[in-house]
Design a protein around this motif. Structure first.
Motif, PDB file in Angstrom:
ATOM      1  N   GLY A   1       0.799  -1.224   0.000  1.00 28.31           N
ATOM      2  CA  GLY A   1       0.000   0.000   0.000  1.00 28.31           C
ATOM      3  C   GLY A   1       0.828   1.268   0.000  1.00 28.31           C
ATOM      4  N   GLY A   2       1.976   1.272  -0.667  1.00 28.17           N
ATOM      5  CA  GLY A   2       2.812   2.461  -0.715  1.00 28.17           C
ATOM      6  C   GLY A   2       3.958   2.446   0.280  1.00 28.17           C
ATOM      7  N   PHE A   3       3.919   1.549   1.276  1.00 31.61           N
ATOM      8  CA  PHE A   3       5.013   1.391   2.226  1.00 31.61           C
ATOM      9  C   PHE A   3       5.913   0.251   1.771  1.00 31.61           C
ATOM     10  CE2 PHE A   3       1.537   3.195   4.719  1.00 31.61           C
ATOM     11  CZ  PHE A   3       2.184   4.264   5.319  1.00 31.61           C
ATOM     12  N   LYS A   4       7.207   0.381   2.046  1.00 27.44           N
ATOM     13  CA  LYS A   4       8.143  -0.667   1.689  1.00 27.44           C
ATOM     14  C   LYS A   4       8.450  -1.519   2.917  1.00 27.44           C
ATOM     15  CE  LYS A   4      10.290   1.312  -2.393  1.00 27.44           C
ATOM     16  NZ  LYS A   4       9.264   2.314  -2.639  1.00 27.44           N
ATOM     17  N   VAL A   5       8.364  -2.804   2.746  1.00 25.84           N
ATOM     18  CA  VAL A   5       8.661  -3.758   3.805  1.00 25.84           C
ATOM     19  C   VAL A   5       9.908  -4.532   3.405  1.00 25.84           C
ATOM     20  CG1 VAL A   5       7.848  -5.829   5.007  1.00 25.84           C
ATOM     21  CG2 VAL A   5       6.263  -3.956   4.533  1.00 25.84           C
ATOM     22  N   PHE A   6      10.813  -4.684   4.351  1.00 22.56           N
ATOM     23  CA  PHE A   6      12.076  -5.339   4.077  1.00 22.56           C
ATOM     24  C   PHE A   6      12.002  -6.770   4.611  1.00 22.56           C
ATOM     25  CE2 PHE A   6      13.000  -1.221   2.987  1.00 22.56           C
ATOM     26  CZ  PHE A   6      12.760  -0.358   4.045  1.00 22.56           C
ATOM     27  N   PRO A   7      11.987  -7.771   3.729  1.00 26.61           N
ATOM     28  CA  PRO A   7      11.816  -9.156   4.176  1.00 26.61           C
ATOM     29  C   PRO A   7      12.805  -9.576   5.252  1.00 26.61           C
ATOM     30  CG  PRO A   7      11.659  -9.015   1.777  1.00 26.61           C
ATOM     31  CD  PRO A   7      12.089  -7.666   2.260  1.00 26.61           C
ATOM     32  N   SER A   8      14.057  -9.123   5.133  1.00 28.17           N
ATOM     33  CA  SER A   8      15.068  -9.552   6.100  1.00 28.17           C
ATOM     34  C   SER A   8      14.737  -9.086   7.511  1.00 28.17           C
ATOM     35  CB  SER A   8      16.446  -9.032   5.686  1.00 28.17           C
ATOM     36  OG  SER A   8      16.447  -7.621   5.627  1.00 28.17           O
ATOM     37  N   VAL A   9      14.082  -7.918   7.639  1.00 29.11           N
ATOM     38  CA  VAL A   9      13.720  -7.412   8.967  1.00 29.11           C
ATOM     39  C   VAL A   9      12.659  -8.308   9.606  1.00 29.11           C
ATOM     40  CG1 VAL A   9      12.665  -5.486  10.203  1.00 29.11           C
ATOM     41  CG2 VAL A   9      14.362  -5.042   8.416  1.00 29.11           C
ATOM     42  N   VAL A  10      11.650  -8.685   8.815  1.00 32.66           N
ATOM     43  CA  VAL A  10      10.591  -9.558   9.332  1.00 32.66           C
ATOM     44  C   VAL A  10      11.161 -10.944   9.639  1.00 32.66           C
ATOM     45  CG1 VAL A  10       8.297 -10.518   8.895  1.00 32.66           C
ATOM     46  CG2 VAL A  10       8.890  -8.252   8.010  1.00 32.66           C
ATOM     47  N   GLU A  11      12.053 -11.408   8.773  1.00 38.74           N
ATOM     48  CA  GLU A  11      12.687 -12.718   9.003  1.00 38.74           C
ATOM     49  C   GLU A  11      13.484 -12.717  10.301  1.00 38.74           C
ATOM     50  OE1 GLU A  11      14.905 -13.039   5.444  1.00 38.74           O
ATOM     51  OE2 GLU A  11      13.165 -13.549   4.203  1.00 38.74           O
ATOM     52  N   ASP A  12      14.209 -11.629  10.565  1.00 38.19           N
ATOM     53  CA  ASP A  12      15.005 -11.549  11.790  1.00 38.19           C
ATOM     54  C   ASP A  12      14.127 -11.681  13.029  1.00 38.19           C
ATOM     55  OD1 ASP A  12      17.444  -9.061  10.636  1.00 38.19           O
ATOM     56  OD2 ASP A  12      17.309 -11.230  10.357  1.00 38.19           O
ATOM     57  N   VAL A  13      12.914 -11.116  12.964  1.00 35.91           N
ATOM     58  CA  VAL A  13      12.019 -11.167  14.124  1.00 35.91           C
ATOM     59  C   VAL A  13      11.474 -12.570  14.324  1.00 35.91           C
ATOM     60  CG1 VAL A  13       9.886 -10.293  15.134  1.00 35.91           C
ATOM     61  CG2 VAL A  13      11.421  -8.729  13.941  1.00 35.91           C
ATOM     62  N   ILE A  14      10.972 -13.200  13.264  1.00 38.81           N
ATOM     63  CA  ILE A  14      10.351 -14.514  13.463  1.00 38.81           C
ATOM     64  C   ILE A  14      11.389 -15.565  13.835  1.00 38.81           C
ATOM     65  CG2 ILE A  14      10.441 -15.335  11.061  1.00 38.81           C
ATOM     66  CD1 ILE A  14       7.545 -16.411  11.569  1.00 38.81           C
ATOM     67  N   LEU A  15      12.638 -15.342  13.455  1.00 39.46           N
ATOM     68  CA  LEU A  15      13.694 -16.280  13.846  1.00 39.46           C
ATOM     69  C   LEU A  15      13.998 -16.218  15.350  1.00 39.46           C
ATOM     70  CD1 LEU A  15      16.124 -15.933  10.814  1.00 39.46           C
ATOM     71  CD2 LEU A  15      14.888 -18.004  11.501  1.00 39.46           C
ATOM     72  N   GLU A  16      13.491 -15.185  16.019  1.00 37.40           N
ATOM     73  CA  GLU A  16      13.657 -15.118  17.476  1.00 37.40           C
ATOM     74  C   GLU A  16      12.735 -16.090  18.209  1.00 37.40           C
ATOM     75  OE1 GLU A  16      12.957 -11.092  18.558  1.00 37.40           O
ATOM     76  OE2 GLU A  16      14.668 -10.286  17.438  1.00 37.40           O
ATOM     77  N   HIS A  17      11.709 -16.583  17.501  1.00 38.04           N
ATOM     78  CA  HIS A  17      10.787 -17.523  18.154  1.00 38.04           C
ATOM     79  C   HIS A  17      11.521 -18.842  18.394  1.00 38.04           C
ATOM     80  CE1 HIS A  17       7.371 -20.157  18.899  1.00 38.04           C
ATOM     81  NE2 HIS A  17       6.628 -19.073  19.075  1.00 38.04           N
ATOM     82  N   PRO A  18      11.409 -19.391  19.581  1.00 37.07           N
ATOM     83  CA  PRO A  18      12.187 -20.594  19.909  1.00 37.07           C
ATOM     84  C   PRO A  18      11.858 -21.819  19.059  1.00 37.07           C
ATOM     85  CG  PRO A  18      10.580 -20.081  21.632  1.00 37.07           C
ATOM     86  CD  PRO A  18      10.641 -18.897  20.730  1.00 37.07           C
ATOM     87  N   ALA A  19      10.698 -21.822  18.389  1.00 36.72           N
ATOM     88  CA  ALA A  19      10.327 -22.989  17.591  1.00 36.72           C
ATOM     89  C   ALA A  19      10.801 -22.900  16.141  1.00 36.72           C
ATOM     90  CB  ALA A  19       8.808 -23.173  17.617  1.00 36.72           C
ATOM     91  N   VAL A  20      11.204 -21.703  15.707  1.00 33.33           N
ATOM     92  CA  VAL A  20      11.505 -21.488  14.290  1.00 33.33           C
ATOM     93  C   VAL A  20      12.974 -21.771  13.990  1.00 33.33           C
ATOM     94  CG1 VAL A  20      11.574 -19.782  12.436  1.00 33.33           C
ATOM     95  CG2 VAL A  20       9.636 -19.833  14.023  1.00 33.33           C
ATOM     96  N   LYS A  21      13.193 -22.546  12.964  1.00 33.92           N
ATOM     97  CA  LYS A  21      14.548 -22.894  12.542  1.00 33.92           C
ATOM     98  C   LYS A  21      15.017 -22.007  11.394  1.00 33.92           C
ATOM     99  CE  LYS A  21      17.211 -26.804  10.707  1.00 33.92           C
ATOM    100  NZ  LYS A  21      17.123 -28.233  10.268  1.00 33.92           N
ATOM    101  N   GLU A  22      14.217 -21.876  10.358  1.00 33.32           N
ATOM    102  CA  GLU A  22      14.566 -21.082   9.172  1.00 33.32           C
ATOM    103  C   GLU A  22      13.340 -20.286   8.737  1.00 33.32           C
ATOM    104  OE1 GLU A  22      17.610 -24.100   6.882  1.00 33.32           O
ATOM    105  OE2 GLU A  22      15.447 -24.425   6.728  1.00 33.32           O
ATOM    106  N   ALA A  23      13.588 -19.199   8.018  1.00 34.04           N
ATOM    107  CA  ALA A  23      12.449 -18.369   7.579  1.00 34.04           C
ATOM    108  C   ALA A  23      12.786 -17.622   6.301  1.00 34.04           C
ATOM    109  CB  ALA A  23      12.061 -17.374   8.668  1.00 34.04           C
ATOM    110  N   LEU A  24      11.800 -17.505   5.444  1.00 25.23           N
ATOM    111  CA  LEU A  24      11.850 -16.632   4.281  1.00 25.23           C
ATOM    112  C   LEU A  24      10.538 -15.869   4.212  1.00 25.23           C
ATOM    113  CD1 LEU A  24      13.420 -18.782   1.390  1.00 25.23           C
ATOM    114  CD2 LEU A  24      14.411 -16.751   2.463  1.00 25.23           C
TER     115      LEU A  24
END
Length: 565
Positions: free
Chosen positions: A471-494
């Motif tokens: 919607g006109g805002f830019k989202v950086f995939p690596s930033v979101v990936e860095d956050v979800i990788l903090e979850h103790p159950a997550v091994k890899e993320a894209l």
């Protein structure tokens, strides 16, 4: 066919040279020429050029008095409110560099960018959501001072009184301090300067600000990785505002009233609304945030003539039942940018409203605007139009950017012009990947693949970057990936962008889990979305047994996109 040799359809010649000026000088000139003309209309209250200039000047003096020096950074963590303009130009009058922060930022995002930019002072509003975030950043970072404006004081007196009396929960309980304390009122920050200026009409000495000085740090993803601060000078911003003004074919620009629904912290609005109005003496009918009914009412009340927006705004207007009851006859043109405009939305909007909708293109690194379809006469749907005056582009080979793309083939769009940024803040090493030198000129690599048609119109056909346009805002995939990788159950993320009718794209996370982990996709999505900005929130988390990899074992976002889309 090259861009420069094709017929040019904007009203000002392509080779026009514009005057570089500082933004304070730009505001001062418009104020001197039409001091009592309206600059900002805000929820029933109108601010003249004189009022905004005086508030900006008083804020500048307050900054200098508190020790802000030329080149220091002053951050704005604000929605569209009148003090945004006063703080923006006022900080620059003090010689400071403005840093724009999205009101959607989480504490973590704001803290990181405050630290990276070295922001000393942050201006915000006594709205609970903003204040709670800002106070946490003040307590947990090197930020020195928080300046808080009162929303009630910016409204017409009766609306301000109603807010204080009837909606007290919508006003934050701000812990203001006295002299030298880290939390200051916007009005106290200005001290007695505003009243001295207003009563005596005097202008007090401030640091000399030149067009060559740095004016703004605007954070963006660049081509990869964590957001970087694009360094934009007074010259680049003032010229881009003039370039936008130069493609207006409708006569006396001072008579224009722009619909100010785009958030000012966004570079598109900074140029196409705020600085564009300022350089021409036009006015802006602004709203704090996009709310369709309020926008329609504002267009009708203030007889708005132009509406820069993003595709989701025009889709929302089409979806609102009040559209057919709203008088849009004052609108001469709507300009869509920030994300690709879906063809069906484009056609339907014009059919339903009778208002011409043109698509344009720009990026943070170009101060906001590179090209646009003409507001009148020849235009082409599905293209980003023709270059604004004073701009040049070349197409680079997608695989070998040191060379030009083969004749007639799409290539990576590279832009040269007086509006192109100096570089990224604290990242001089990125210049080699960001710019390319050719024929003695420096071109900005956009990461977008384009083609030029026989009439000199540009079309974006692909995107080298991995950024997601929501919607006109830019989202950086690596930033979101860095956050979800903090979850103790997550091994890899894209994270990739998936098509969505309303916003164009939305992020979606694909993950693998650690052995023995029992988290569900719904649990992961809820956990993740609570920790990131609203525009970054994923529509779903997909749990997979594995994720695609390159031949050397790296997770392959491009292959994932090809597989699932």
């Amino acid at each position: 066919m090259t861009v420069s040799s094709a017929p040019y359809h904007h009203p000002t010649p392509l080779d026009t040279v514009f005057e570089a000026m500082s933004l304070p000088a730009m505001l001062e000139r418009s104020t001197r020429e039409t001091p009592d003309a309206p600059f900002l209309h805000f929820l029933g209250r109108t601010y003249s050029y004189r009022q905004i200039f005086e508030q900006a000047n008083a804020f500048a003096l307050g900054l200098v008095e508190m020790g802000i020096k030329k080149g220091d950074r002053v951050g704005l963590f604000l929605p569209n409110v009148p003090i945004y303009a006063a703080a923006y130009y006022g900080a620059m009058m003090a010689g400071a560099v403005v840093v724009n922060f999205s009101p959607l930022y989480s504490v973590e995002e704001l803290s990181w960018q405050v630290g990276d930019s070295g922001t000393r002072v942050l201006v915000t509003l006594d709205v609970p959501e903003l204040y709670k975030t800002a106070i946490k950043v003040l307590d947990g970072s090197a930020l020195e001072t928080l300046v808080v404006g009162s929303l009630a004081e910016m409204l017409p007196w009766y609306k301000g009184a109603a807010l204080k009396l009837l909606k007290r929960s919508q006003i934050a309980d701000v812990a203001y301090g006295g002299e030298g304390q880290p939390i200051r009122r916007w009005t106290d920050m200005q001290g007695d300067w505003y009243y001295t200026l207003w009563l005596e009409g005097r202008v007090f000495p401030l640091p000399k600000v030149s067009p060559e000085d740095l004016a703004l740090l605007q954070y963006t993803g660049g081509t990869t990785g964590r957001p970087k601060g694009a360094m934009l000078g007074h010259d680049q911003l003032s010229i881009n505002a003039q370039q936008v003004a130069a493609i207006n074919p409708f006569g006396n620009v001072r008579d224009e009233v722009f619909m100010g629904a785009l958030p000012f912290f966004h570079v598109f609005a900074n140029t196409a609304l705020l600085n564009h109005a300022c350089v021409t003496g036009a006015s802006i009918a602004m709203v704090p945030r996009f709310e369709t009914k309020q926008v329609l009412e504002t267009i009708q009340k203030y007889r708005c003539t132009g509406f820069p927006g993003v595709p989701t705004m025009f889709q929302a207007m089409l979806d609102h039942p009040d559209l057919f009851k709203t008088d849009l006859s004052s609108l001469k043109v709507c300009i869509s940018g920030g994300a690709p405009m879906p063809g069906p939305v484009h056609v339907r909007f014009e059919e339903v409203t009778g208002v011409r909708l043109v698509e344009g293109y720009g990026l943070t690194e170009s101060s906001g605007v590179v090209s646009a379809n003409p507001y009148d006469g020849t235009r082409k749907r599905g293209t980003i139009g023709q270059l604004v005056p004073g701009t040049e582009v070349i197409l680079l080979d997608k695989e070998h950017p040191e060379s030009l793309a083969p004749e007639g083939e799409p290539g990576e769009l590279a832009v040269c012009g007086p509006q192109v940024m100096r570089g990224y803040w604290n990242h001089p090493e990125s210049d080699a990947d960001t710019f390319v030198e050719r024929d003695g000129k420096r071109y900005l690599r956009t990461g977008d693949v384009a083609r030029v048609d026989a009439d000199g119109f540009l079309e974006i056909v692909d995107r080298i970057k991995d950024m997601i346009a929501v919607g006109g805002f830019k989202v950086f995939p690596s930033v979101v990936e860095d956050v979800i990788l903090e979850h103790p159950a997550v091994k890899e993320a894209l994270v990739i962008g998936v098509p969505e009718e309303y916003r164009g794209e939305v992020p979606r996370a694909y993950v693998t889990l650690k052995d023995g982990a029992g988290a569900t996709a719904e649990e992961l999505a809820g956990w993740l979305n609570a920790k990131i900005g609203k525009h970054e929130r994923v529509d779903a988390v997909v749990i997979r047994a594995d994720l695609p990899r390159t031949i050397i074992g790296k997770l392959d976002r491009k292959a994932l996109r090809a597989e699932v889309l």
